[in-house]
Design a protein around this motif. Sequence first.
Motif: not given
Lengths: 115, 114
Positions: B95, B100-102, B104
């Motif tokens: 992030t 806070s956007k993950l 992956f």
Amino acid sequence: EAEVAQSPRYKITEKSQAVAFWCDPISGHATLYWYRQILGQGPELLVQFQDESVVDDSQLPKDRFSAERLKGVDSTLKIQPAELGDSAMYLCASSRGVAGGNEQFFGPGTRLTVL
Amino acid sequence: AQTVTQSQPEMSVQEAETVTLSCTYDTSESDYYLFWYKQPPSRQMILVIRQEAYKQQNATENRFSVNFQKAAKSFSLKISDSQLGDAAMYFCAYTPGTASKLTFGTGTRLQVTL
């Protein structure tokens, strides 16, 4: 220990039908996320809420997907109409805030199969 | 755009041994966080360990530790004294500091054998 709740756990539907998923975040968590996880891949964010407001829905296919968090607590993700490519695990997560580094707590997910 | 790459689709380790899972990332941000999440079969994803980019010291959590190489944009996870319960998918995630956007990676499936 508080957990993120999701229902249903499994959903099988036919193409062109409508489906809805429900998520109840950990109490006190202002931020709620919906991710889609296709088999063999990592989750991808569909939509993020801060309280009842959408913070990021840039990856949400808005022609068929909708999400709401009317009272800033629980949330519903809807797909109408469902397509074969929507088969995936839909994960809900919550965190205390929107700043980077906030730990996200994930629910068990809803596994969707579209026939 | 930020990207996270995990080049090991599967890894295997014997019980009580040590294994290292690899992760590289790409970002132009100076302030960011890196995570390792564990997803056991049919169970929810949980946070294993977190690293703040501005901290030079590598994070540790009991048997789990990271090797954070900021210049190389590398973030590997070391699991010591592996246990059967460590068997799971492991995802590296990122992030930026302001959101806070993950993001992956594709995950590494870890098998633990007797």
